[in-house]
Design an enzyme around this catalytic site. Structure first.
Site, PDB file in Angstrom:
ATOM      1  N   ASP A  72       0.873  -1.170   0.000  1.00 18.17           N
ATOM      2  CA  ASP A  72       0.000   0.000   0.000  1.00 18.17           C
ATOM      3  C   ASP A  72       0.903   1.210   0.000  1.00 18.17           C
ATOM      4  O   ASP A  72       1.848   1.302   0.801  1.00 18.17           O
ATOM      5  CB  ASP A  72      -0.961   0.035   1.190  1.00 18.17           C
ATOM      6  CG  ASP A  72      -2.127   0.965   0.890  1.00 18.17           C
ATOM      7  OD1 ASP A  72      -2.916   0.633  -0.015  1.00 18.17           O
ATOM      8  OD2 ASP A  72      -2.236   2.034   1.517  1.00 18.17           O
ATOM      9  N   SER A  73       0.641   2.107  -0.918  1.00 17.30           N
ATOM     10  CA  SER A  73       1.586   3.202  -1.118  1.00 17.30           C
ATOM     11  C   SER A  73       0.860   4.459  -1.557  1.00 17.30           C
ATOM     12  O   SER A  73      -0.332   4.426  -1.847  1.00 17.30           O
ATOM     13  CB  SER A  73       2.627   2.787  -2.168  1.00 17.30           C
ATOM     14  OG  SER A  73       2.004   2.212  -3.292  1.00 17.30           O
ATOM     15  N   PHE A 155       4.768   5.033 -13.189  1.00 23.55           N
ATOM     16  CA  PHE A 155       3.307   5.154 -13.176  1.00 23.55           C
ATOM     17  C   PHE A 155       2.917   6.213 -12.146  1.00 23.55           C
ATOM     18  O   PHE A 155       3.781   6.809 -11.498  1.00 23.55           O
ATOM     19  CB  PHE A 155       2.659   3.795 -12.851  1.00 23.55           C
ATOM     20  CG  PHE A 155       2.962   3.289 -11.454  1.00 23.55           C
ATOM     21  CD1 PHE A 155       4.152   2.661 -11.170  1.00 23.55           C
ATOM     22  CD2 PHE A 155       2.041   3.463 -10.417  1.00 23.55           C
ATOM     23  CE1 PHE A 155       4.439   2.202  -9.881  1.00 23.55           C
ATOM     24  CE2 PHE A 155       2.301   2.998  -9.133  1.00 23.55           C
ATOM     25  CZ  PHE A 155       3.508   2.372  -8.870  1.00 23.55           C
ATOM     26  N   GLY A 156       1.612   6.417 -12.005  1.00 23.50           N
ATOM     27  CA  GLY A 156       1.107   7.294 -10.949  1.00 23.50           C
ATOM     28  C   GLY A 156       1.705   8.694 -10.996  1.00 23.50           C
ATOM     29  O   GLY A 156       1.715   9.367 -12.043  1.00 23.50           O
ATOM     30  N   TYR A 157       2.219   9.137  -9.867  1.00 24.64           N
ATOM     31  CA  TYR A 157       2.736  10.496  -9.725  1.00 24.64           C
ATOM     32  C   TYR A 157       4.220  10.602 -10.083  1.00 24.64           C
ATOM     33  O   TYR A 157       4.840  11.639  -9.831  1.00 24.64           O
ATOM     34  CB  TYR A 157       2.511  10.989  -8.284  1.00 24.64           C
ATOM     35  CG  TYR A 157       1.059  11.001  -7.848  1.00 24.64           C
ATOM     36  CD1 TYR A 157       0.253  12.123  -8.052  1.00 24.64           C
ATOM     37  CD2 TYR A 157       0.485   9.889  -7.238  1.00 24.64           C
ATOM     38  CE1 TYR A 157      -1.090  12.136  -7.650  1.00 24.64           C
ATOM     39  CE2 TYR A 157      -0.853   9.884  -6.830  1.00 24.64           C
ATOM     40  CZ  TYR A 157      -1.627  11.009  -7.050  1.00 24.64           C
ATOM     41  OH  TYR A 157      -2.948  11.013  -6.655  1.00 24.64           O
ATOM     42  N   ASP A 158       4.805   9.549 -10.665  1.00 24.03           N
ATOM     43  CA  ASP A 158       6.235   9.571 -11.017  1.00 24.03           C
ATOM     44  C   ASP A 158       6.650  10.790 -11.848  1.00 24.03           C
ATOM     45  O   ASP A 158       7.738  11.330 -11.627  1.00 24.03           O
ATOM     46  CB  ASP A 158       6.624   8.286 -11.764  1.00 24.03           C
ATOM     47  CG  ASP A 158       6.888   7.121 -10.821  1.00 24.03           C
ATOM     48  OD1 ASP A 158       7.192   7.371  -9.637  1.00 24.03           O
ATOM     49  OD2 ASP A 158       6.796   5.960 -11.264  1.00 24.03           O
ATOM     50  N   ARG A 184       9.281   1.793  -2.553  1.00 23.98           N
ATOM     51  CA  ARG A 184       8.934   0.375  -2.747  1.00 23.98           C
ATOM     52  C   ARG A 184      10.188  -0.495  -2.677  1.00 23.98           C
ATOM     53  O   ARG A 184      10.178  -1.567  -2.058  1.00 23.98           O
ATOM     54  CB  ARG A 184       8.223   0.230  -4.106  1.00 23.98           C
ATOM     55  CG  ARG A 184       7.737  -1.189  -4.420  1.00 23.98           C
ATOM     56  CD  ARG A 184       6.731  -1.186  -5.559  1.00 23.98           C
ATOM     57  NE  ARG A 184       5.556  -0.407  -5.179  1.00 23.98           N
ATOM     58  CZ  ARG A 184       5.305   0.836  -5.631  1.00 23.98           C
ATOM     59  NH1 ARG A 184       6.092   1.394  -6.519  1.00 23.98           N
ATOM     60  NH2 ARG A 184       4.256   1.507  -5.201  1.00 23.98           N
TER      61      ARG A 184
HETATM   62  P1  ITT Z   1      -3.540  -2.297  -5.339  1.00 24.63           P
HETATM   63  O1  ITT Z   1      -4.365  -1.847  -4.154  1.00 24.63           O
HETATM   64  O2  ITT Z   1      -4.217  -3.351  -6.177  1.00 24.63           O
HETATM   65  O3  ITT Z   1      -2.149  -2.675  -4.950  1.00 24.63           O
HETATM   66  P2  ITT Z   1      -3.638   0.514  -6.073  1.00 24.63           P
HETATM   67  O4  ITT Z   1      -3.132   1.300  -7.251  1.00 24.63           O
HETATM   68  O5  ITT Z   1      -5.070   0.724  -5.690  1.00 24.63           O
HETATM   69  O6  ITT Z   1      -3.357  -1.058  -6.354  1.00 24.63           O
HETATM   70  P3  ITT Z   1      -2.737   1.792  -3.616  1.00 24.63           P
HETATM   71  O7  ITT Z   1      -4.087   1.857  -2.993  1.00 24.63           O
HETATM   72  O8  ITT Z   1      -1.564   1.403  -2.778  1.00 24.63           O
HETATM   73  O9  ITT Z   1      -2.700   0.774  -4.842  1.00 24.63           O
HETATM   74  O10 ITT Z   1      -2.458   3.222  -4.269  1.00 24.63           O
HETATM   75  C1  ITT Z   1      -1.208   3.533  -4.758  1.00 24.63           C
HETATM   76  C2  ITT Z   1      -1.263   4.863  -5.515  1.00 24.63           C
HETATM   77  O11 ITT Z   1      -0.226   5.722  -5.037  1.00 24.63           O
HETATM   78  C3  ITT Z   1      -0.974   4.636  -6.999  1.00 24.63           C
HETATM   79  O12 ITT Z   1      -2.176   4.450  -7.723  1.00 24.63           O
HETATM   80  C4  ITT Z   1      -0.234   5.907  -7.383  1.00 24.63           C
HETATM   81  O13 ITT Z   1      -1.155   6.926  -7.648  1.00 24.63           O
HETATM   82  C5  ITT Z   1       0.521   6.257  -6.094  1.00 24.63           C
HETATM   83  N1  ITT Z   1       1.872   5.652  -6.082  1.00 24.63           N
HETATM   84  C6  ITT Z   1       2.305   4.645  -5.277  1.00 24.63           C
HETATM   85  N2  ITT Z   1       3.564   4.298  -5.575  1.00 24.63           N
HETATM   86  C7  ITT Z   1       3.931   5.085  -6.598  1.00 24.63           C
HETATM   87  C8  ITT Z   1       5.112   5.176  -7.358  1.00 24.63           C
HETATM   88  O14 ITT Z   1       6.140   4.368  -7.165  1.00 24.63           O
HETATM   89  N3  ITT Z   1       5.161   6.089  -8.320  1.00 24.63           N
HETATM   90  C9  ITT Z   1       4.116   6.898  -8.567  1.00 24.63           C
HETATM   91  N4  ITT Z   1       2.954   6.866  -7.910  1.00 24.63           N
HETATM   92  C10 ITT Z   1       2.856   5.958  -6.917  1.00 24.63           C
END
Ligand code: ITT
Length: 200
Positions: A72-73, A155-158, A184
């Site tokens: 969870d991140s 991905f995400g906010y990278d 991570r």
């Molecule tokens: P799972 O619960 O199935 O693992 P999820 O995407 O819902 O997938 P989280 O609830 O942990 O997972 O949310 C993580 C979000 O945080 C992710 O969608 C990104 O927006 C951000 N995030 C986490 N790690 C990141 C990374 O390494 N780089 C960029 N954004 C990140």
């Protein structure tokens, strides 16, 4: 070979976890949650990264009868008091819409200048066994937020987080460079010896 479930459906995380756990020397059959489409996603009712990581790992270990790790991140922005935090994946209202989440955050921070754009990625890495045994560790990556996205990796906010000590964003680092310094990478490298000890 012992099977270990990666209890996530986030493709970006799965790619990174394969590389991080292989580099940590874990000789396990790693299988993503996509191999178990019939198992429903657990509700993330926790209020910390650690609570949600444990919820996801336990749900998958219970449902499969196999050991599971979960991540969870999220991104914690200082001027927003740590938000989006555990709500990072659903910040814009639609779970997993990386572009909408990033665009909303940039709009919210539009008037905030560089010295106050500090933030960190946080990751809780949890291991759960079918018998209820659990472990959780955390990692962080500190940096500052750009005004405009740069880079296409990750991905995400990278594309908006520039790690401290670097001149590029996480999305401009190679996957190996990101894993070496990331929240991570840190969390799962710390969890690896625990996995080895408990799974043999
Ligand atoms: P799972 O619960 O199935 O693992 P999820 O995407 O819902 O997938 P989280 O609830 O942990 O997972 O949310 C993580 C979000 O945080 C992710 O969608 C990104 O927006 C951000 N995030 C986490 N790690 C990141 C990374 O390494 N780089 C960029 N954004 C990140």
């Amino acid at each position: 070979m012992t099977r270990l479930i990666l209890a996530t459906r986030n493709a970006g995380k799965i790619t990174e976890l394969h590389a991080i756990l292989a580099d940590a020397g874990l000789d396990l059959d790693l299988v993503g949650a996509d191999a178990y489409p019939e198992i429903p996603d657990v509700k993330e009712t926790g209020v910390t990264f650690a609570e949600n990581a444990l919820l996801k790992a336990h749900a998958m270990a219970r449902a499969t009868g196999l050991p599971a790790v979960a991540d969870d991140s999220g991104l914690a922005v200082d001027v927003l008091g740590g938000a989006p935090g555990i709500f990072s994946a659903r910040w814009s209202g639609t779970h997993g819409d990386d572009k909408a989440n990033l665009d909303l955050l940039l709009a919210q921070l539009a008037d905030i200048d560089a010295p106050h754009r500090t933030a960190h990625f946080a990751c809780a890495a949890a291991l759960a066994l079918p018998d209820g045994t659990e472990r959780v560790v955390e990692g962080r990556l500190h940096g500052t937020l750009r005004h405009t996205p740069a880079g296409t990796n990750g991905f995400g906010y990278d594309p908006i987080l520039q790690p401290d000590g670097h001149t590029v964003t996480c999305a401009e680092l190679t996957p190996a460079e990101k894993n070496a310094i990331s929240h991570r990478g840190k969390a799962f490298r710390d969890l690896a010896p625990v996995v080895r000890e408990l799974l043999g």
